[in-house]
Design a protein around this motif. Structure first.
Motif, mmCIF file in Angstrom:
data_model
loop_
_atom_site.group_PDB
_atom_site.id
_atom_site.type_symbol
_atom_site.label_atom_id
_atom_site.label_comp_id
_atom_site.label_asym_id
_atom_site.label_seq_id
_atom_site.Cartn_x
_atom_site.Cartn_y
_atom_site.Cartn_z
ATOM 1 N N LYS A 46 -14.471 -15.296 16.202
ATOM 2 C CA LYS A 46 -14.146 -14.230 15.283
ATOM 3 C C LYS A 46 -12.755 -14.459 14.741
ATOM 4 C CE LYS A 46 -12.146 -12.527 19.176
ATOM 5 N NZ LYS A 46 -12.201 -13.139 20.495
ATOM 6 N N THR A 107 -13.538 3.520 19.143
ATOM 7 C CA THR A 107 -13.061 2.628 20.202
ATOM 8 C C THR A 107 -14.225 1.831 20.783
ATOM 9 O OG1 THR A 107 -13.367 4.252 21.969
ATOM 10 C CG2 THR A 107 -11.273 4.334 20.792
ATOM 11 N N ALA A 108 -13.877 0.769 21.524
ATOM 12 C CA ALA A 108 -14.882 -0.099 22.149
ATOM 13 C C ALA A 108 -14.704 -0.038 23.676
ATOM 14 C CB ALA A 108 -14.730 -1.516 21.608
ATOM 15 N N VAL A 109 -15.338 -0.970 24.376
ATOM 16 C CA VAL A 109 -15.302 -0.964 25.848
ATOM 17 C C VAL A 109 -14.005 -1.608 26.354
ATOM 18 C CG1 VAL A 109 -16.364 -2.056 27.870
ATOM 19 C CG2 VAL A 109 -17.800 -0.977 26.127
ATOM 20 N N TRP A 110 -13.376 -1.008 27.344
ATOM 21 C CA TRP A 110 -12.186 -1.574 28.000
ATOM 22 C C TRP A 110 -12.654 -2.187 29.321
ATOM 23 C CZ3 TRP A 110 -7.014 -0.690 26.024
ATOM 24 C CH2 TRP A 110 -6.996 0.036 24.837
ATOM 25 N N ASP A 111 -12.550 -3.531 29.398
ATOM 26 C CA ASP A 111 -13.148 -4.270 30.521
ATOM 27 C C ASP A 111 -12.258 -4.301 31.757
ATOM 28 O OD1 ASP A 111 -15.421 -5.796 28.968
ATOM 29 O OD2 ASP A 111 -13.619 -6.068 27.773
ATOM 30 N N TYR A 114 -8.682 -6.255 32.157
ATOM 31 C CA TYR A 114 -7.886 -6.325 30.907
ATOM 32 C C TYR A 114 -6.496 -5.737 31.138
ATOM 33 C CZ TYR A 114 -6.067 -4.765 26.390
ATOM 34 O OH TYR A 114 -5.259 -4.518 25.303
ATOM 35 N N GLY A 118 -3.553 -2.068 23.719
ATOM 36 C CA GLY A 118 -4.738 -2.202 22.889
ATOM 37 C C GLY A 118 -4.650 -1.418 21.591
ATOM 38 N N GLU A 119 -5.744 -1.461 20.852
ATOM 39 C CA GLU A 119 -5.775 -0.883 19.511
ATOM 40 C C GLU A 119 -7.074 -0.096 19.303
ATOM 41 O OE1 GLU A 119 -3.203 -4.452 17.411
ATOM 42 O OE2 GLU A 119 -5.363 -4.423 17.081
ATOM 43 N N TYR A 150 -12.117 -9.502 32.989
ATOM 44 C CA TYR A 150 -11.853 -9.842 31.591
ATOM 45 C C TYR A 150 -10.953 -11.059 31.471
ATOM 46 C CZ TYR A 150 -10.634 -9.602 26.701
ATOM 47 O OH TYR A 150 -10.458 -9.913 25.376
ATOM 48 N N GLY A 152 -10.727 -12.642 28.051
ATOM 49 C CA GLY A 152 -10.937 -12.931 26.642
ATOM 50 C C GLY A 152 -9.634 -13.111 25.879
ATOM 51 N N SER A 153 -9.780 -13.162 24.563
ATOM 52 C CA SER A 153 -8.641 -13.514 23.707
ATOM 53 C C SER A 153 -7.600 -12.397 23.593
ATOM 54 C CB SER A 153 -9.140 -13.869 22.308
ATOM 55 O OG SER A 153 -9.856 -12.772 21.768
ATOM 56 N N TYR A 154 -7.950 -11.212 24.029
ATOM 57 C CA TYR A 154 -6.993 -10.103 23.905
ATOM 58 C C TYR A 154 -6.235 -9.836 25.209
ATOM 59 C CZ TYR A 154 -9.655 -9.513 19.654
ATOM 60 O OH TYR A 154 -10.269 -9.749 18.440
ATOM 61 N N GLU A 157 -2.399 -8.811 25.302
ATOM 62 C CA GLU A 157 -2.005 -8.658 23.896
ATOM 63 C C GLU A 157 -0.881 -7.635 23.744
ATOM 64 O OE1 GLU A 157 -4.992 -6.868 21.343
ATOM 65 O OE2 GLU A 157 -5.785 -5.690 23.011
HETATM 66 O O1 LIG Z 1 -11.129 0.397 21.674
HETATM 67 C C1 LIG Z 1 -10.763 -0.583 22.321
HETATM 68 C C2 LIG Z 1 -11.584 -1.167 23.287
HETATM 69 C C3 LIG Z 1 -11.124 -2.271 23.982
HETATM 70 N N1 LIG Z 1 -9.867 -2.767 23.747
HETATM 71 C C4 LIG Z 1 -9.359 -3.930 24.512
HETATM 72 C C5 LIG Z 1 -9.814 -3.861 25.964
HETATM 73 C C6 LIG Z 1 -10.948 -4.832 26.031
HETATM 74 O O2 LIG Z 1 -11.113 -5.347 27.334
HETATM 75 C C7 LIG Z 1 -10.484 -5.895 25.029
HETATM 76 C C8 LIG Z 1 -11.542 -6.799 24.528
HETATM 77 O O3 LIG Z 1 -12.590 -6.070 23.992
HETATM 78 P P1 LIG Z 1 -13.973 -6.810 23.699
HETATM 79 O O4 LIG Z 1 -14.449 -7.509 24.922
HETATM 80 O O5 LIG Z 1 -14.870 -5.839 23.043
HETATM 81 O O6 LIG Z 1 -13.464 -7.916 22.625
HETATM 82 P P2 LIG Z 1 -14.288 -9.066 21.891
HETATM 83 O O7 LIG Z 1 -14.350 -8.734 20.454
HETATM 84 O O8 LIG Z 1 -15.581 -9.304 22.599
HETATM 85 O O9 LIG Z 1 -13.321 -10.322 22.012
HETATM 86 P P3 LIG Z 1 -13.097 -11.273 23.310
HETATM 87 O O10 LIG Z 1 -14.425 -11.939 23.565
HETATM 88 O O11 LIG Z 1 -12.040 -12.231 22.920
HETATM 89 O O12 LIG Z 1 -12.683 -10.386 24.430
HETATM 90 O O13 LIG Z 1 -9.908 -5.108 23.967
HETATM 91 C C9 LIG Z 1 -9.063 -2.189 22.801
HETATM 92 O O14 LIG Z 1 -7.922 -2.597 22.583
HETATM 93 N N2 LIG Z 1 -9.533 -1.119 22.102
#
Ligand SMILES: O=c1ccn([C@H]2C[C@H](O)[C@@H](COP(=O)(O)OP(=O)(O)OP(=O)(O)O)O2)c(=O)[nH]1
Length: 160
Positions: A46, A107-111, A114, A118-119, A150, A152-154, A157
């Motif tokens: 992405k 918002t999305a999932v907070w793993d 992590y 965040g944003e 977790y 991942g790339s964030y 961050e």
């Molecule tokens: O509303 C949110 C939800 C999650 N996060 C943070 C915590 C989460 O653990 C991380 C990564 O989210 P996600 O796994 O959905 O990211 P991705 O798009 O799958 O990227 P990657 O695979 O690099 O993690 O972002 C936020 O900052 N905001």
């Protein structure tokens, strides 16, 4: 089971007493961004589109710093460093006063595992003023099974 606000507060910094709620911890707005360029969601990766920080309102009285946000979609970076402990998942909800002012935070999932500042996606359906450092959201933790943590790339961050 959802954890108490006091438990969540041990994984969020900095916090004041006013941020600690019975079931979670309030998060504040630090920087508001406007996206300028298209991003891309691919099958293997992405790309996040370029963005620019919104200017703070030019008020005669300079404090507190305030964002004046016309209708639109913005990315907001929270002011707190958040760590999701193993055995947990995090969820962020908007503060209801935002919603009552015709704004929404998506918002999305907070793993588990992590760490970072965040944003979230701030949708503004009617012009609004938001002071920098104002509480806009609430983070809650639920207990959750998981295999990995977790990586991942964030990860890490927006930490100074
Ligand atoms: O509303 C949110 C939800 C999650 N996060 C943070 C915590 C989460 O653990 C991380 C990564 O989210 P996600 O796994 O959905 O990211 P991705 O798009 O799958 O990227 P990657 O695979 O690099 O993690 O972002 C936020 O900052 N905001």
């Amino acid at each position: 089971m959802f954890r108490s606000g006091a438990f969540v507060a041990d994984h969020v910094s900095p916090t004041t007493d006013a941020q600690i709620q019975p079931n979670g911890v309030d998060l504040t707005a630090d920087v508001v961004f406007e996206q300028l360029e298209p991003g891309r969601i691919g099958r293997d990766g992405k790309q996040i589109g370029d963005r620019v920080a919104r200017p703070l309102e030019e008020l005669e009285q300079k404090t507190p710093d305030t964002y004046y946000l016309p209708e639109g979609a913005y990315i907001v970076r929270y002011g707190e460093r958040i760590e999701i402990p193993e055995g947990h998942i995090g969820f962020v909800y908007p503060r209801s006063s935002l919603m009552r002012n015709s704004c929404m935070l998506n918002t999305a999932v907070w793993d588990a595992g992590y760490e970072g500042r965040g944003e979230g996606l701030l949708q503004v359906h009617h012009d609004v003023e938001i002071e920098r450092g104002a509480r806009i959201a609430q983070l809650v933790f639920a207990e959750a099974d998981h295999d990995d943590v977790y990586d991942g790339s964030y990860q890490n961050e927006n930490l100074d």
